[in-house]
Scaffold this motif. Structure first.
Motif: not given
Ligand SMILES: *Cc1c(COP(=O)(O)O)cnc(C)c1O
Length: 417
Positions: A394-405
Motif C-alpha cells: 500500500p505504500a507504493d504510491e506510483l503503483a497506486v496512482s497507475r491503478l487509479r486509471a
C-alpha cells in the motif's frame, strides 16, 4: 400596484459555494467505486420526495391521531408507507417515523427494558453495532450488555456459545444483527435461545433489509418480537429507519418513538420510505439484490485468489471483511491506499483484533452501491485484482496512482451518480 421581483431561489444562485461542493462530490462518486457496505444510491423518485414541500409539515402523532391540523394528506402518505412496510416484510405492525437506525434501536430498548437490564448483543469488534452495547453508546451506558461473537476458528457466529451465555446471564433481550458479518444469520436458532431463557428477541437488519425484502436472505420477521432497520442501506431508500413488531408491542413501540424520544415525523422521508417500499416490491429489485450477493461472492473469491484473507472464509450476503492480521500494515493504511486508487471502503475491526478502532486490522467491502450503478461479476474480478495489487504494498504510491486509471475506466463503464 407594486411588482415584487422574485429573486432566483435555486441552489446555484443562492449559494454557489455549497452548490459547487455538492457537484464536486457527485463527480467524485461517479469517478470512483463506492464499496462502503452501508451506502447506496437511492432512486430519483426517492430523492424527489426528500426535496418536496413535505419538508414543511408538522404532524406529531400518528395517522388519524395528530396534534396538528392540515394533516389529511400526510396521514394518507404515512398510512401508505406503513401498509407497504407491513406487506413487504409480512409484519403485523410498522412504525415508519424513526429518524435513523440508532434512534430506532433506542426506541426499542426504551420500550422493552429498564435501565440496568441485561441484554445480549454481538461484539462490536466482531461485526456488531455501536448501539448493541458499546460503552461509548447510550446502549452500553444504560444497559448491562453482555457480548457474544464468532467462533475463533471458523469466524462464523457461535450459537452454542450464545446459548451458554443466555443460560448464564438470563438476559431480558437478545439482539441479533450486525454491521460487518458476512454470513446468513439463523433467526430460528436465536428465537429458540431467547425462548430457553424467556427473553425477548430483537433483530437489527439495518444492513441486510434489502436482501431480506428480496428473499435472498431469510427473514427474522416470523421469529423476532421486534425488527429494526435503516431504510438507506441495502434497502436503497432515504436516510431513516423503521421498526416492525408483533401487534402486542405496537402501542409501546409507537409511544416510545413519539412522544418518548422523537418529535414531529420527517414526512418527506416518510414519503420517500413509501416509494422505497414500492420499489422493493418490484421484480427488478429481486434481480438487483441477487446481483448484489453475486458481486460480493465474486469479489471475495477474487480477493482470496489474490492472496488476501477474508473473515469467515467468504460471504453469503452483500459484504465481506478483508483480514490483515497476517500483514505488516493496518486496515486504515489499506483503506487510505485504496482511496488513492479510487476504491472507497471503510476500515473494520476483525475477530481477534489487535489494533485500535481508529486503526483496525481489516477493510470492509460492500456491493449494494456499486451494483446500483450496474456493476457485474466481471467488474468485481477486475476490482479484486486491483485491490490485491494495492494490498501487496500500500505504500507504493506510483503503483497506486497507475491503478487509479484502471479504476476510472471501470467507473466510466458504470452509470453516473
Ligand atoms: C447502520 C446501523 C445502525 C444505525 O443506523 P444509523 O442510521 O447510522 O443510526 C444500527 N444497527 C446496525 C446493525 C447498523 O448497521
Amino acid at each position: 400596484m407594486s411588482v415584487v421581483m422574485r429573486k432566483p431561489t435555486d441552489l446555484q444562485s443562492v449559494d454557489p459555494e455549497v452548490a459547487e461542493l455538492i457537484a464536486r462530490d457527485r463527480d467524485r462518486h461517479s469517478r470512483t467505486l463506492n464499496f462502503i457496505a452501508s451506502e447506496n444510491y437511492a432512486s430519483q423518485a426517492v430523492l424527489d420526495c426528500l426535496a418536496s414541500h413535505l419538508n414543511v409539515k408538522y404532524a406529531e402523532g400518528y395517522p388519524r391521531a395528530r396534534y396538528y391540523q392540515g394533516v389529511g394528506l400526510v396521514d394518507d402518505i404515512e398510512q401508505l408507507a406503513i401498509d407497504r412496510a407491513k406487506q413487504l416484510f409480512g409484519a403485523e405492525h410498522a412504525n415508519v417515523q424513526a429518524y435513523s437506525g440508532s434512534p430506532a434501536n433506542m426506541a426499542v430498548y426504551f420500550a422493552l427494558l429498564k435501565p440496568g437490564d441485561t441484554v445480549l448483543g454481538m461484539d462490536l469488534s466482531q461485526g456488531g453495532h455501536l448501539t448493541h452495547g458499546s460503552p461509548v453508546s447510550f446502549s452500553g451506558q444504560f444497559y448491562n450488555f453482555v457480548h457474544y461473537g464468532v467462533d475463533p476458528h471458523s469466524e462464523w457466529l457461535d450459537y452454542d456459545a450464545l446459548a451458554d451465555l443466555a443460560q448464564q446471564h438470563r438476559p431480558r433481550l437478545i439482539v441479533a444483527g450486525a454491521s460487518a458479518y458476512s454470513r446468513i444469520i439463523d433467526w430460528r436458532r436465536v428465537r429458540e435461545i431467547a425462548d430457553s431463557v424467556d427473553a425477548r428477541f430483537m433483530a437489527d437488519i439495518a444492513h441486510i433489509a434489502g436482501l431480506i425484502a428480496a428473499g435472498v436472505h431469510p427473514s427474522p420477521v416470523p421469529f423476532a418480537d421486534v425488527v429494526t432497520t435503516t431504510t438507506h442501506k441495502s434497502l436503497r431508500g432515504p436516510r431513516g429507519a423503521m421498526i416492525l413488531c408483533k401487534q402486542a408491542l405496537a402501542r409501546d413501540i409507537d409511544r416510545t418513538v413519539f412522544p418518548g424520544i422523537q418529535g414531529g415525523p420527517h414526512l418527506a422521508s416518510v414519503a420517500a420510505k413509501a416509494v422505497c417500499f414500492h420499489e422493493a416490491m418490484q421484480p427488478e429489485f429481486r434481480t438487483y439484490q441477487q446481483q448484489v450477493v453475486d458481486n460480493a461472492s465474486a469479489l471475495a473469491e477474487g480477493l482470496m485468489r489474490g492472496g488476501l484473507q477474508i473473515v469467515s472464509g467468504g460471504t453469503d450476503n452483500h459484504l465481506l471483511v478483508v483480514k490483515l492480521l497476517d500483514r505488516g500494515y493496518s486496515g486504515r493504511t489499506l483503506a487510505r491506499a485504496l482511496e488513492s486508487a479510487g476504491i472507497i471502503t471503510s476500515m473494520s475491526t476483525v475477530p481477534g483484533e489487535t489494533r485500535k478502532p481508529a486503526v483496525t486490522s481489516g477493510v470492509r467491502f460492500g456491493t449494494p452501491a456499486i451494483t446500483t450503478r450496474g456493476a457485474n461479476t466481471s467488474h468485481m474480478q477486475r476490482v479484486a485484482q486491483i485491490v490485491s495489487t494495492v494490498a501487496e504494498d500500500p505504500a507504493d504510491e506510483l503503483a497506486v496512482s497507475r491503478l487509479r486509471a484502471e479504476v476510472e475506466a471501470i467507473a466510466g463503464e458504470l452509470s453516473a451518480v
